[in-house]
Write a protein that holds these residues in place. Structure first.
Motif, PDB file in Angstrom:
ATOM      1  N   PHE A 241       0.794  -1.233   0.000  1.00 37.24           N
ATOM      2  CA  PHE A 241       0.000   0.000   0.000  1.00 37.24           C
ATOM      3  C   PHE A 241       0.828   1.287   0.000  1.00 37.24           C
ATOM      4  N   ALA A 242       2.083   1.204   0.395  1.00 37.85           N
ATOM      5  CA  ALA A 242       2.882   2.434   0.518  1.00 37.85           C
ATOM      6  C   ALA A 242       4.335   2.192   0.133  1.00 37.85           C
ATOM      7  N   PRO A 243       4.597   1.672  -1.079  1.00 30.95           N
ATOM      8  CA  PRO A 243       5.989   1.390  -1.457  1.00 30.95           C
ATOM      9  C   PRO A 243       6.842   2.643  -1.598  1.00 30.95           C
ATOM     10  N   HIS A 244       6.211   3.828  -1.598  1.00 36.14           N
ATOM     11  CA  HIS A 244       6.970   5.077  -1.668  1.00 36.14           C
ATOM     12  C   HIS A 244       7.550   5.459  -0.313  1.00 36.14           C
ATOM     13  N   ILE A 245       7.179   4.757   0.738  1.00 35.54           N
ATOM     14  CA  ILE A 245       7.653   5.076   2.091  1.00 35.54           C
ATOM     15  C   ILE A 245       8.736   4.079   2.495  1.00 35.54           C
ATOM     16  N   ARG A 246       9.906   4.601   2.846  1.00 37.18           N
ATOM     17  CA  ARG A 246      11.023   3.748   3.242  1.00 37.18           C
ATOM     18  C   ARG A 246      10.921   3.406   4.735  1.00 37.18           C
ATOM     19  N   ILE A 247      11.344   2.214   5.090  1.00 38.16           N
ATOM     20  CA  ILE A 247      11.231   1.744   6.472  1.00 38.16           C
ATOM     21  C   ILE A 247      12.614   1.660   7.116  1.00 38.16           C
ATOM     22  N   SER A 248      12.731   2.276   8.284  1.00 37.14           N
ATOM     23  CA  SER A 248      13.891   2.094   9.164  1.00 37.14           C
ATOM     24  C   SER A 248      13.382   1.382  10.411  1.00 37.14           C
ATOM     25  N   SER A 249      13.855   0.175  10.644  1.00 35.37           N
ATOM     26  CA  SER A 249      13.275  -0.673  11.681  1.00 35.37           C
ATOM     27  C   SER A 249      14.247  -0.952  12.816  1.00 35.37           C
ATOM     28  N   HIS A 250      13.672  -1.162  13.999  1.00 33.43           N
ATOM     29  CA  HIS A 250      14.432  -1.787  15.082  1.00 33.43           C
ATOM     30  C   HIS A 250      14.762  -3.210  14.624  1.00 33.43           C
ATOM     31  N   TRP A 251      15.505  -3.957  15.410  1.00 33.79           N
ATOM     32  CA  TRP A 251      16.094  -5.183  14.888  1.00 33.79           C
ATOM     33  C   TRP A 251      15.283  -6.453  15.140  1.00 33.79           C
ATOM     34  N   ALA A 252      13.986  -6.327  15.482  1.00 35.23           N
ATOM     35  CA  ALA A 252      13.186  -7.539  15.622  1.00 35.23           C
ATOM     36  C   ALA A 252      13.052  -8.291  14.304  1.00 35.23           C
ATOM     37  N   VAL A 253      13.328  -7.623  13.183  1.00 35.02           N
ATOM     38  CA  VAL A 253      13.238  -8.295  11.877  1.00 35.02           C
ATOM     39  C   VAL A 253      14.365  -9.306  11.674  1.00 35.02           C
ATOM     40  N   VAL A 254      15.351  -9.323  12.569  1.00 35.21           N
ATOM     41  CA  VAL A 254      16.446 -10.294  12.446  1.00 35.21           C
ATOM     42  C   VAL A 254      15.930 -11.638  12.943  1.00 35.21           C
ATOM     43  N   SER A 255      15.225 -12.337  12.086  1.00 31.73           N
ATOM     44  CA  SER A 255      14.561 -13.577  12.486  1.00 31.73           C
ATOM     45  C   SER A 255      14.299 -14.420  11.251  1.00 31.73           C
ATOM     46  N   SER A 256      14.455 -15.739  11.396  1.00 31.43           N
ATOM     47  CA  SER A 256      14.153 -16.622  10.275  1.00 31.43           C
ATOM     48  C   SER A 256      12.672 -16.571   9.934  1.00 31.43           C
ATOM     49  N   VAL A 257      11.818 -16.309  10.934  1.00 34.13           N
ATOM     50  CA  VAL A 257      10.379 -16.175  10.671  1.00 34.13           C
ATOM     51  C   VAL A 257      10.136 -15.004   9.732  1.00 34.13           C
ATOM     52  N   PHE A 258      10.798 -13.869  10.013  1.00 35.80           N
ATOM     53  CA  PHE A 258      10.630 -12.687   9.165  1.00 35.80           C
ATOM     54  C   PHE A 258      11.148 -12.967   7.749  1.00 35.80           C
ATOM     55  N   ILE A 259      12.320 -13.530   7.658  1.00 36.68           N
ATOM     56  CA  ILE A 259      12.922 -13.802   6.349  1.00 36.68           C
ATOM     57  C   ILE A 259      12.052 -14.748   5.531  1.00 36.68           C
ATOM     58  N   ASP A 260      11.507 -15.760   6.189  1.00 34.88           N
ATOM     59  CA  ASP A 260      10.695 -16.750   5.473  1.00 34.88           C
ATOM     60  C   ASP A 260       9.374 -16.165   4.983  1.00 34.88           C
ATOM     61  N   GLN A 261       8.832 -15.177   5.710  1.00 34.86           N
ATOM     62  CA  GLN A 261       7.483 -14.698   5.416  1.00 34.86           C
ATOM     63  C   GLN A 261       7.437 -13.337   4.719  1.00 34.86           C
ATOM     64  N   VAL A 262       8.577 -12.693   4.590  1.00 39.31           N
ATOM     65  CA  VAL A 262       8.629 -11.408   3.873  1.00 39.31           C
ATOM     66  C   VAL A 262       9.583 -11.581   2.695  1.00 39.31           C
TER      67      VAL A 262
END
Length: 411
Positions: A241-262
């Motif tokens: 819905f918003a590919p024009h918006i860049r994301i700066s995230s905390h590090w909870a994305v460091v996960s095999s669950v995240f990698i597998d599902q995104v």
């Protein structure tokens, strides 16, 4: 005669029991969530095990057993593990996992009972900053007193964001970061950010509505502080819905669950970057020490460890390895006779007063900790703002430095 035989048997039993006790391994517990945080928990276990292997898997001549426990993200289960640790006469230390709430909730219990806790991941600022001076908690990880401001500065100074929204989980961890992000953006002259808060377990419908609201907010960047499951949802939804918006995230994305599902395409669409410590996973320094660590890890774990940049949640390995090296250095400074409570307390004192440099993966640590008190709130933090970087996932899910090896913003 019978009395003499009984005395001999008793003395023999005492000798055998004493020998058995002396040979019982020390235990190091890992208190971590093993479902969504499984990759982090496993990386932490591997880091501890590798550091011990370099020291013949011994502390003060005794073998060491690493015991993983699963708190399932529940502070009450974590308290049960802490009680087990307290009552184990051979348990010298516990390592945390990626979640902060168990140690925020149980911090008073930890310090009241002198339970040495090493934190290679959980980032909440108050974890290592109890009231008073009794502090048995030491961290080798990101510290959220520095993380929120770093994320804000990076978005404005490095990414050139002119209007930054904040997407934040409505928990103590999220609110703690929100205040610091808002203050940093204000200091940078940014307009007041649009703030989007959500509850853990937000529904897909609610997530879609919020993603559309973020898309319509006029923001060109969003700073995200979210747990793993919600990070999966929001990155996928914002990519839609918003590919024009860049994301700066905390590090909870460091996960095999995240990698597998995104998928990588979604990460690319929103130019996902995330907070990390500054170990260059994509190009570690070619030193003999790091080569030895990699060889040892490959020998211990086979295909599960091919390289730092392909190991899921590898930061857990790096931080746990370094924390274990510090624990070993502390153990070398103390007398290990006496009760386990006395040994834990001596280790706490030795960690605060390490008298030799400790070679880790992040760096060589020279007195990383100090005696704790209100006048020195960072005393039990081995890393600081200068150790923070932004990274991203590559097409093969490897972690890549964003602005070159060891790039550091806001120094």
């Amino acid at each position: 005669m019978w009395r003499r035989l009984r005395l001999i048997w008793t003395a023999t039993a005492i000798l055998f029991c004493g020998a058995a006790t002396a040979e019982t391994p020390y235990r190091i517990y890992i208190d971590a969530e093993q479902r969504f945080g499984r990759a982090a928990a496993e990386a932490i276990r591997m880091g501890i095990t590798t550091a011990l292997a370099l020291d013949d898997n011994r502390i003060a001549g005794r073998e060491v057993e690493v015991v993983p426990l699963d708190h399932r993200g529940n502070a009450k289960r974590s308290l049960l593990h802490l009680r087990r640790y307290r009552d184990d006469p051979n348990a010298i230390a516990m390592f945390s996992g990626m979640h902060s709430p168990p140690y925020l909730r149980n911090r008073a219990f930890i310090n009241e009972h002198g339970l040495l806790l090493l934190v290679p991941w959980a980032a909440a600022g108050p974890v290592t900053r109890p009231p008073g001076t009794e502090n048995f908690i030491f961290r080798v990880s990101i510290d959220d007193t520095k993380a929120g401001p770093f994320l804000a500065r990076d978005a404005v100074q490095a990414r050139g964001c002119s209007r930054t929204a904040v997407l934040i989980v409505d928990t103590g961890w999220g609110r703690y970061n929100l205040g610091r992000i808002q203050s940093a953006l204000q200091e940078l002259g940014q307009p007041a950010p649009a703030i989007f808060t959500f509850q853990r377990g937000i529904s897909d419908v609610e997530g879609r509505v919020m993603a559309r609201d973020i898309a319509a907010s006029g923001a060109d960047c969003v700073v995200m502080v979210s747990a793993i499951a919600e990070s999966v949802s929001f990155v996928n939804l914002l990519a839609e819905f918003a590919p024009h918006i860049r994301i700066s995230s905390h590090w909870a994305v460091v996960s095999s669950v995240f990698i597998d599902q995104v998928p990588h395409a979604a990460r690319q669409a929103v130019e996902l970057q995330f907070l990390h410590t500054c170990f260059p996973f994509d190009a570690p320094p070619e030193t003999e020490f790091i080569a030895t660590v990699e060889r040892t890890a490959r020998h211990l774990f086979g295909d599960a460890f091919r390289s730092f940049d392909t190991l899921p949640a590898a930061v857990g390995f790096v931080h746990a390895f370094d924390a274990t090296r510090m624990l070993l250095a502390a153990a070398a400074q103390i007398e290990t006779a006496g009760s386990i409570a006395h040994i834990r307390n001596r280790l706490r004192f030795a960690l605060e007063n390490l008298d030799t440099p400790v070679q880790g993966l992040m760096r060589i640590y020279r007195r990383p900790f100090r005696p704790y008190g209100p006048a020195d709130p960072d005393a039990h933090e081995a890393l600081g703002a200068a150790d923070l970087c932004m990274v991203k996932f590559g097409p093969e899910d490897q972690i890549l430095s964003v602005r070159g090896r060891g790039s550091r913003v806001g120094r």
